[in-house]
Design a protein around this motif. Sequence first.
Motif, PDB file in Angstrom:
ATOM      1  N   SER A 389     -30.625  56.997   5.778  1.00 47.99           N
ATOM      2  CA  SER A 389     -30.855  55.905   6.720  1.00 47.99           C
ATOM      3  C   SER A 389     -29.961  56.098   7.930  1.00 47.99           C
ATOM      4  O   SER A 389     -28.769  56.403   7.799  1.00 47.99           O
ATOM      5  CB  SER A 389     -30.563  54.554   6.061  1.00 47.99           C
ATOM      6  OG  SER A 389     -30.661  53.514   7.017  1.00 47.99           O
ATOM      7  N   SER A 390     -30.550  55.917   9.122  1.00 54.17           N
ATOM      8  CA  SER A 390     -29.755  56.018  10.344  1.00 54.17           C
ATOM      9  C   SER A 390     -28.905  54.783  10.578  1.00 54.17           C
ATOM     10  O   SER A 390     -28.037  54.790  11.444  1.00 54.17           O
ATOM     11  CB  SER A 390     -30.683  56.233  11.547  1.00 54.17           C
ATOM     12  OG  SER A 390     -31.511  55.094  11.747  1.00 54.17           O
ATOM     13  N   SER A 391     -29.155  53.708   9.806  1.00 51.11           N
ATOM     14  CA  SER A 391     -28.392  52.466   9.954  1.00 51.11           C
ATOM     15  C   SER A 391     -27.926  52.001   8.585  1.00 51.11           C
ATOM     16  O   SER A 391     -28.581  52.255   7.564  1.00 51.11           O
ATOM     17  CB  SER A 391     -29.252  51.381  10.612  1.00 51.11           C
ATOM     18  OG  SER A 391     -28.611  50.117  10.552  1.00 51.11           O
ATOM     19  N   ALA A 392     -26.794  51.308   8.575  1.00 51.46           N
ATOM     20  CA  ALA A 392     -26.279  50.734   7.328  1.00 51.46           C
ATOM     21  C   ALA A 392     -26.297  49.218   7.385  1.00 51.46           C
ATOM     22  O   ALA A 392     -25.586  48.563   6.638  1.00 51.46           O
ATOM     23  CB  ALA A 392     -24.868  51.236   7.061  1.00 51.46           C
ATOM     24  N   ALA A 395     -30.669  44.712   7.519  1.00 49.73           N
ATOM     25  CA  ALA A 395     -32.114  44.868   7.686  1.00 49.73           C
ATOM     26  C   ALA A 395     -32.589  46.197   7.103  1.00 49.73           C
ATOM     27  O   ALA A 395     -33.614  46.261   6.412  1.00 49.73           O
ATOM     28  CB  ALA A 395     -32.478  44.774   9.166  1.00 49.73           C
ATOM     29  N   ALA A 396     -31.852  47.275   7.379  1.00 52.67           N
ATOM     30  CA  ALA A 396     -32.223  48.577   6.825  1.00 52.67           C
ATOM     31  C   ALA A 396     -32.112  48.585   5.306  1.00 52.67           C
ATOM     32  O   ALA A 396     -32.945  49.178   4.609  1.00 52.67           O
ATOM     33  CB  ALA A 396     -31.343  49.669   7.425  1.00 52.67           C
ATOM     34  N   CYS A 397     -31.102  47.910   4.775  1.00 51.07           N
ATOM     35  CA  CYS A 397     -30.937  47.824   3.316  1.00 51.07           C
ATOM     36  C   CYS A 397     -32.096  47.077   2.684  1.00 51.07           C
ATOM     37  O   CYS A 397     -32.641  47.492   1.657  1.00 51.07           O
ATOM     38  CB  CYS A 397     -29.610  47.140   2.994  1.00 51.07           C
ATOM     39  SG  CYS A 397     -29.335  46.878   1.229  1.00 51.07           S
ATOM     40  N   SER A 398     -32.509  45.965   3.295  1.00 50.18           N
ATOM     41  CA  SER A 398     -33.634  45.198   2.767  1.00 50.18           C
ATOM     42  C   SER A 398     -34.921  46.014   2.787  1.00 50.18           C
ATOM     43  O   SER A 398     -35.704  45.995   1.831  1.00 50.18           O
ATOM     44  CB  SER A 398     -33.809  43.917   3.580  1.00 50.18           C
ATOM     45  OG  SER A 398     -34.939  43.190   3.158  1.00 50.18           O
ATOM     46  N   THR A 399     -35.146  46.756   3.874  1.00 51.03           N
ATOM     47  CA  THR A 399     -36.331  47.610   3.956  1.00 51.03           C
ATOM     48  C   THR A 399     -36.301  48.687   2.884  1.00 51.03           C
ATOM     49  O   THR A 399     -37.316  48.986   2.241  1.00 51.03           O
ATOM     50  CB  THR A 399     -36.415  48.255   5.344  1.00 51.03           C
ATOM     51  OG1 THR A 399     -36.476  47.225   6.339  1.00 51.03           O
ATOM     52  CG2 THR A 399     -37.644  49.137   5.464  1.00 51.03           C
ATOM     53  N   LEU A 418     -25.968  57.186   7.829  1.00 47.28           N
ATOM     54  CA  LEU A 418     -25.454  57.966   8.953  1.00 47.28           C
ATOM     55  C   LEU A 418     -24.596  57.138   9.888  1.00 47.28           C
ATOM     56  O   LEU A 418     -23.810  57.701  10.652  1.00 47.28           O
ATOM     57  CB  LEU A 418     -26.617  58.581   9.730  1.00 47.28           C
ATOM     58  CG  LEU A 418     -27.507  59.531   8.923  1.00 47.28           C
ATOM     59  CD1 LEU A 418     -28.600  60.102   9.809  1.00 47.28           C
ATOM     60  CD2 LEU A 418     -26.691  60.647   8.298  1.00 47.28           C
ATOM     61  N   ALA A 419     -24.748  55.824   9.872  1.00 46.18           N
ATOM     62  CA  ALA A 419     -23.968  54.969  10.781  1.00 46.18           C
ATOM     63  C   ALA A 419     -23.455  53.768  10.010  1.00 46.18           C
ATOM     64  O   ALA A 419     -23.998  52.671  10.115  1.00 46.18           O
ATOM     65  CB  ALA A 419     -24.812  54.527  11.967  1.00 46.18           C
ATOM     66  N   PRO A 420     -22.400  53.953   9.205  1.00 47.46           N
ATOM     67  CA  PRO A 420     -21.852  52.825   8.433  1.00 47.46           C
ATOM     68  C   PRO A 420     -21.409  51.686   9.341  1.00 47.46           C
ATOM     69  O   PRO A 420     -20.908  51.908  10.434  1.00 47.46           O
ATOM     70  CB  PRO A 420     -20.672  53.448   7.698  1.00 47.46           C
ATOM     71  CG  PRO A 420     -20.961  54.905   7.655  1.00 47.46           C
ATOM     72  CD  PRO A 420     -21.699  55.215   8.920  1.00 47.46           C
ATOM     73  N   ALA A 427     -22.271  45.811   3.034  1.00 50.91           N
ATOM     74  CA  ALA A 427     -21.737  46.625   1.942  1.00 50.91           C
ATOM     75  C   ALA A 427     -22.225  46.134   0.589  1.00 50.91           C
ATOM     76  O   ALA A 427     -22.588  46.932  -0.288  1.00 50.91           O
ATOM     77  CB  ALA A 427     -20.205  46.616   2.004  1.00 50.91           C
ATOM     78  N   ALA A 428     -22.257  44.829   0.403  1.00 51.53           N
ATOM     79  CA  ALA A 428     -22.734  44.272  -0.869  1.00 51.53           C
ATOM     80  C   ALA A 428     -24.202  44.577  -1.082  1.00 51.53           C
ATOM     81  O   ALA A 428     -24.653  44.810  -2.211  1.00 51.53           O
ATOM     82  CB  ALA A 428     -22.474  42.766  -0.899  1.00 51.53           C
ATOM     83  N   CYS A 429     -24.983  44.564   0.011  1.00 46.29           N
ATOM     84  CA  CYS A 429     -26.426  44.841  -0.111  1.00 46.29           C
ATOM     85  C   CYS A 429     -26.642  46.279  -0.586  1.00 46.29           C
ATOM     86  O   CYS A 429     -27.392  46.514  -1.516  1.00 46.29           O
ATOM     87  CB  CYS A 429     -27.114  44.624   1.235  1.00 46.29           C
ATOM     88  SG  CYS A 429     -28.910  44.947   1.190  1.00 46.29           S
ATOM     89  N   TRP A 430     -25.940  47.232   0.065  1.00 42.59           N
ATOM     90  CA  TRP A 430     -26.095  48.628  -0.346  1.00 42.59           C
ATOM     91  C   TRP A 430     -25.513  48.859  -1.740  1.00 42.59           C
ATOM     92  O   TRP A 430     -26.008  49.693  -2.493  1.00 42.59           O
ATOM     93  CB  TRP A 430     -25.429  49.554   0.657  1.00 42.59           C
ATOM     94  CG  TRP A 430     -26.167  49.643   1.957  1.00 42.59           C
ATOM     95  CD1 TRP A 430     -25.748  49.154   3.183  1.00 42.59           C
ATOM     96  CD2 TRP A 430     -27.430  50.243   2.212  1.00 42.59           C
ATOM     97  NE1 TRP A 430     -26.672  49.409   4.151  1.00 42.59           N
ATOM     98  CE2 TRP A 430     -27.725  50.089   3.570  1.00 42.59           C
ATOM     99  CE3 TRP A 430     -28.357  50.904   1.408  1.00 42.59           C
ATOM    100  CZ2 TRP A 430     -28.899  50.557   4.165  1.00 42.59           C
ATOM    101  CZ3 TRP A 430     -29.523  51.375   1.985  1.00 42.59           C
ATOM    102  CH2 TRP A 430     -29.783  51.203   3.348  1.00 42.59           C
TER     103      TRP A 430
END
Length: 430
Positions: A389-392, A395-399, A418-420, A427-430
């Motif tokens: 994922s290019s984003s952390a 929204a990206a986690c939910s997707t 790639l972009a924490p 952090a909790a979502c991931w």
Amino acid sequence: RCQGLRPGWRLSVQGQLSRPQPPAHPLLGDGPARLARQGVFTVLKADAVEVLERQQSPLLQLRSQLATRLTAAAGDPLGPLLAALVMGGAVVELDPGLKRDFRAAGLSHALAASGFHLSVLLGVVLSLAGRGPRWLHLSAGLIAMGLFVLLAGPQPSVLRAALMAAAALLSRSAVTRLSPLLVLLLSLSLLLLWQPAWLLHLGFQFSAAATAGLLITAPVLQRSMPAVMAVPLAACLWTLPLQLLHFGALSLYALPVNVVAAPLLSLLTLGAFATAASALLVPALLPLLSWLLQWPAQLLLLLVAQAASLPLAQVVLGRPPVLLVGLLSVGLLPWLLGLQRHRRTGLLLLLIAGCWQWQRLCADQLLVLDVRDSSLVLMRHRSRGALISSSAGVAACSTAQRLQHGLGLPQLDWLVLLAPEPGATAAACW
């Protein structure tokens, strides 16, 4: 989303209107189509929100006051749970973790206002009416149903239950017996004539399927098993295709959990209505009633938490195509309708559907998606998955979670961000 807002408030909102964007992948759902069925064709990205008036309608105030009083008297999470048993989870704000546990345990229906809650209420009201005249039973039942609909709102499951209960009361007062299945079909037809878009509403579909199971399959199953097992099994079988089609997951322990939780739910639903009546009429009794309901409520919450934490509590099977679900539904019909002679054919269709889904879960797959402000690369090899994922962000986690569940991956074995981003929420979502 704006936090802290209440239904009925008047707002001044500044932002940008735009058309809803089509989904990047079918597994992410078709948001524009869902909004269009509700008559919504534009979305507003709010930059500034100002509350102009906090005045609510009397009905909204009643719901809010009832939930507030129950929460204040019983505490959290018992107060919101009691409020949900009276008004439904669609009206009451519940902890997302609690809703997730109930869903994993196969008890989501307990938090949704439905025929079960109305039947408990009508049973108490008609018992209090005693051996009075028929007009008294009819009037008391209709008043109770009216209050239930007002508190829970005009949801499809609520209105379906109210129409069927009204027909049962009318037939009882007229000493004429109506076919429950005919009443169900007439109720569903009236609701669809009023709101045709409800045909695609999840609440309408699950309510109609579960009720059909109770009327058609439960009597067949009761010939070989107790009613306490036949009733939840019939509802589970009829809603299984919908569960797989919309969520791609199966609650493995739904049947035993429903059997064990049935007496607790009946007691708590009865106590919830008594507590709600006390909150509105005799607030001084609230502490006593809340204390009496503590033990059964804690037992129910413990049962739900333990069931949700068991291995394979919610088996992720992926969202199958419509044709596969149709094949599964036809294969189940000999057992749902009690057709002994066609069970071999049904078993063959179920075997074909199972092999088809197994082949889909074992296939390799690569998804490259641009979603909002991020790009995702999701790879699957049999039951193992990897994500870049290019984003952390959240929204990206939910997707990523929706794609993972849609593909039937129980977990992601490799994850590269790639972009924490700093922050406990992401952090909790991931």
